[in-house]
Scaffold this motif. Structure first.
Motif, mmCIF file in Angstrom:
data_model
loop_
_atom_site.group_PDB
_atom_site.id
_atom_site.type_symbol
_atom_site.label_atom_id
_atom_site.label_comp_id
_atom_site.label_asym_id
_atom_site.label_seq_id
_atom_site.Cartn_x
_atom_site.Cartn_y
_atom_site.Cartn_z
ATOM 1 N N GLY A 72 -35.546 -11.857 -78.363
ATOM 2 C CA GLY A 72 -36.806 -11.365 -78.921
ATOM 3 C C GLY A 72 -36.814 -11.487 -80.430
ATOM 4 O O GLY A 72 -35.911 -11.020 -81.111
ATOM 5 N N CYS A 73 -37.838 -12.126 -80.921
ATOM 6 C CA CYS A 73 -37.944 -12.407 -82.357
ATOM 7 C C CYS A 73 -39.049 -11.571 -82.996
ATOM 8 O O CYS A 73 -39.718 -12.014 -83.914
ATOM 9 C CB CYS A 73 -38.250 -13.895 -82.507
ATOM 10 S SG CYS A 73 -37.346 -14.696 -83.790
ATOM 11 N N GLY B 124 -35.874 -7.490 -83.058
ATOM 12 C CA GLY B 124 -34.894 -8.560 -82.910
ATOM 13 C C GLY B 124 -34.513 -9.179 -84.243
ATOM 14 O O GLY B 124 -33.330 -9.445 -84.511
ATOM 15 N N LEU C 25 -32.893 -15.569 -79.647
ATOM 16 C CA LEU C 25 -33.731 -16.336 -78.720
ATOM 17 C C LEU C 25 -35.156 -15.780 -78.688
ATOM 18 O O LEU C 25 -35.345 -14.569 -78.690
ATOM 19 C CB LEU C 25 -33.154 -16.242 -77.296
ATOM 20 C CG LEU C 25 -31.725 -16.718 -77.086
ATOM 21 C CD1 LEU C 25 -31.317 -16.485 -75.633
ATOM 22 C CD2 LEU C 25 -31.581 -18.196 -77.448
ATOM 23 N N VAL D 22 -50.976 -13.611 -79.085
ATOM 24 C CA VAL D 22 -50.890 -12.481 -80.009
ATOM 25 C C VAL D 22 -49.639 -11.632 -79.752
ATOM 26 O O VAL D 22 -49.111 -10.991 -80.653
ATOM 27 C CB VAL D 22 -52.175 -11.628 -79.928
ATOM 28 C CG1 VAL D 22 -52.028 -10.328 -80.708
ATOM 29 C CG2 VAL D 22 -53.357 -12.391 -80.470
ATOM 30 N N TYR D 23 -49.133 -11.639 -78.537
ATOM 31 C CA TYR D 23 -47.948 -10.830 -78.210
ATOM 32 C C TYR D 23 -46.641 -11.597 -78.361
ATOM 33 O O TYR D 23 -45.634 -11.032 -78.785
ATOM 34 C CB TYR D 23 -48.027 -10.336 -76.756
ATOM 35 C CG TYR D 23 -49.072 -9.285 -76.531
ATOM 36 C CD1 TYR D 23 -49.122 -8.150 -77.333
ATOM 37 C CD2 TYR D 23 -50.008 -9.416 -75.511
ATOM 38 C CE1 TYR D 23 -50.080 -7.176 -77.140
ATOM 39 C CE2 TYR D 23 -50.968 -8.442 -75.303
ATOM 40 C CZ TYR D 23 -51.002 -7.325 -76.113
ATOM 41 O OH TYR D 23 -51.946 -6.367 -75.919
ATOM 42 N N GLY E 45 -42.094 -13.286 -84.760
ATOM 43 C CA GLY E 45 -42.772 -12.191 -85.463
ATOM 44 C C GLY E 45 -43.178 -11.072 -84.532
ATOM 45 O O GLY E 45 -43.418 -9.954 -84.958
ATOM 46 N N ALA F 124 -37.213 -20.418 -75.888
ATOM 47 C CA ALA F 124 -35.967 -20.129 -75.174
ATOM 48 C C ALA F 124 -36.114 -18.750 -74.536
ATOM 49 O O ALA F 124 -35.889 -17.729 -75.187
ATOM 50 C CB ALA F 124 -34.789 -20.161 -76.145
ATOM 51 N N LYS F 125 -36.525 -18.764 -73.301
ATOM 52 C CA LYS F 125 -36.802 -17.493 -72.622
ATOM 53 C C LYS F 125 -35.592 -17.049 -71.800
ATOM 54 O O LYS F 125 -35.039 -17.856 -71.046
ATOM 55 C CB LYS F 125 -38.003 -17.701 -71.694
ATOM 56 C CG LYS F 125 -38.419 -16.482 -70.918
ATOM 57 C CD LYS F 125 -39.648 -16.818 -70.098
ATOM 58 C CE LYS F 125 -40.148 -15.625 -69.320
ATOM 59 N NZ LYS F 125 -41.380 -15.946 -68.613
ATOM 60 N N ALA G 89 -34.459 -7.074 -77.394
ATOM 61 C CA ALA G 89 -35.512 -6.617 -78.314
ATOM 62 C C ALA G 89 -36.803 -7.272 -77.865
ATOM 63 O O ALA G 89 -37.436 -8.016 -78.603
ATOM 64 C CB ALA G 89 -35.147 -6.994 -79.753
ATOM 65 N N ILE G 90 -37.174 -6.978 -76.613
ATOM 66 C CA ILE G 90 -38.243 -7.759 -75.962
ATOM 67 C C ILE G 90 -39.619 -7.110 -76.057
ATOM 68 O O ILE G 90 -40.578 -7.604 -75.474
ATOM 69 C CB ILE G 90 -37.898 -8.028 -74.476
ATOM 70 C CG1 ILE G 90 -37.622 -6.704 -73.749
ATOM 71 C CG2 ILE G 90 -36.697 -8.965 -74.365
ATOM 72 C CD1 ILE G 90 -37.426 -6.853 -72.251
ATOM 73 N N GLY G 91 -39.713 -5.992 -76.817
ATOM 74 C CA GLY G 91 -41.024 -5.383 -77.005
ATOM 75 C C GLY G 91 -41.520 -4.741 -75.731
ATOM 76 O O GLY G 91 -40.769 -4.529 -74.779
ATOM 77 N N GLN G 92 -42.814 -4.453 -75.704
ATOM 78 C CA GLN G 92 -43.336 -3.724 -74.540
ATOM 79 C C GLN G 92 -44.189 -4.590 -73.626
ATOM 80 O O GLN G 92 -44.664 -4.128 -72.589
ATOM 81 C CB GLN G 92 -44.165 -2.541 -75.019
ATOM 82 C CG GLN G 92 -45.344 -2.954 -75.870
ATOM 83 C CD GLN G 92 -46.226 -1.781 -76.237
ATOM 84 O OE1 GLN G 92 -45.784 -0.644 -76.218
ATOM 85 N NE2 GLN G 92 -47.473 -2.068 -76.562
ATOM 86 N N SER H 109 -43.416 -7.711 -72.241
ATOM 87 C CA SER H 109 -42.798 -8.705 -71.365
ATOM 88 C C SER H 109 -42.497 -8.105 -69.999
ATOM 89 O O SER H 109 -41.361 -7.856 -69.618
ATOM 90 C CB SER H 109 -41.511 -9.211 -72.021
ATOM 91 O OG SER H 109 -41.006 -10.299 -71.311
#
Ligand SMILES: Cc1cc2nc3c(=O)[nH]c(=O)nc-3n(C[C@H](O)[C@H](O)[C@H](O)COP(=O)(O)OP(=O)(O)OC[C@H]3O[C@@H](n4cnc5c(N)ncnc54)[C@H](O)[C@@H]3O)c2cc1C
Length: 336
Positions: A105-106, A110, A127, A155-156, A160, A230-231, A261-264, A266
């Motif tokens: 997660g970028c 991340g 990644l 957007v998600y 960034g 790169a998932k 650090a995949i956020g909310q 995914s």
């Protein structure tokens, strides 16, 4: 020399910031109209109704050890000998030497995890399922103008993370010693230095993209590997022990050190984690709702006849609801 802090120094909208030194000298009855090492700690806007909006400064300065402040200060002004600089953050961190950490997660989490690890000499592989921000910008524009939605670049998702196409507000409402560190890094990467002192700091949409590009270059220069498109599609777990991950369904990467650090957003990845037995905890339920008003409308309500003054930022407001029957308040949400 001793460091002092003075809070609540007002400056009119049309007054130059250079005036602060003589203003503080006058408030403190100091001769010579000059204050040593004057430094802005915080700048906020007082836009309460029916009087001209003004900026309020909290400042630090130094004086000789034997100096003491006057007893009578103007209303709203306070002085204390609290150190100006926040306590430096002690980075106590130990990590198995030489082990590669995979950060997935970028988004902000991340990127800063990768930077933190790299600063501690950990080899990092970062990644991101989406693309770099330059490419992502075009994809988001296509969505907004032509409705073309790319499932992995929008957007998600992409470099960034989720807030990249906002104006980059930095109000976190948490007291965390790393906040100052994060803001200093953002300034090093090209954000305006004012974010260190503004009460409501924001980076600005166009600048945020440049900051992200600089942060990526910085990570690369520190030896981080950054891979886009790169998932993480699977976890390799044996005997309850993480041995690696699968990328894009085909490539195995061996590492037992993983930062998610995949956020909310995914959902697919969270389902994967649940399927693989990773313990997931739910957070308290929160619902977001977006209300749009013309900016001019908010400016008029907040600034009245001072609206349009070029020193004033776009106005915002906070929406708060108190629910006595539930004995709780709905946290304020900033709207702009
Ligand atoms: C429209 C919008 C505006 C916002 N504006 C603001 C604002 O102004 N200020 C503010 O503070 N907050 C704002 N937010 C909230 C903010 O964006 C989030 O709090 C923040 O992005 C969370 O950071 P994160 O790194 O945890 O997750 P995210 O930013 O969601 O980043 C997670 C990253 O992980 C990647 N990823 C997910 N799964 C995988 C996988 N399996 N493999 C590889 N990569 C993966 C995603 O593509 C994504 O890039 C906004 C959010 C949105 C949606």
């Amino acid at each position: 020399m001793k460091t002092w802090r003075i809070d609540g120094v007002p400056l009119a909208l049309d007054e130059d910031v250079q005036l602060l030194s003589s203003l503080v000298a006058a408030i403190l009855h100091i001769d010579g109209n000059h204050i040593d090492n004057l430094q802005i700690i915080r700048k906020s806007l007082d836009a309460r109704r029916n009087r001209p909006p003004r900026f309020i400064y909290n400042l630090a300065f130094t004086r000789e050890e034997d100096w003491s402040p006057p007893a009578n200060l103007p209303a709203g002004v306070k002085i204390s000998n609290v150190p100006a600089e926040p306590e430096p953050v002690a980075f106590s961190f130990s990590f198995p030497a030489g082990k590669q950490v995979v950060v997935v997660g970028c988004g902000p989490a991340g990127l800063f995890a990768a930077l933190f690890l790299a600063l501690h000499d950990c080899p990092v592989l970062l990644l991101e399922l989406g693309g770099p921000v330059e490419e992502r910008h075009g994809d988001v524009q296509s969505f907004w103008t032509r409705g073309i939605l790319l499932p992995e670049s929008n957007v998600y998702f992409g470099e960034g993370g989720a807030g990249t196409f906002s104006d980059g507000k930095l109000t976190s409402r948490v007291r965390n010693p790393y906040t100052v560190w994060v803001k200093k890094i953002l300034v090093e990467m090209g954000a305006a230095p004012e974010i260190l002192t503004d009460a409501k700091p924001h980076i600005g949409s166009d600048r945020l993209r440049k900051v992200l590009i600089n942060l990526r270059k910085h990570l690369l220069s520190m030896g981080c590997q950054v891979r886009f498109h790169a998932k993480m599609t699977d976890l390799i777990i044996h005997n309850n022990h993480l041995e690696g991950i699968v990328v894009s369904g085909v490539e195995e990467i061996k590492s037992d050190q993983l930062v998610l650090a995949i956020g909310q957003s995914s959902e697919e990845t969270y389902r994967l984690l649940a399927d693989r037995g990773v313990e997931l905890g739910s957070k308290a339920f929160a619902m977001g709702l977006r209300v749009e008003h013309p900016q001019e409308h908010i400016n008029r309500i907040q600034y009245g006849r001072w609206m349009g003054n070029s020193a004033l930022p776009p106005a915002d407001y906070t929406l708060t609801a108190r629910l006595p029957e539930l004995n709780r308040a709905v946290p304020g949400t900033e709207v702009s």
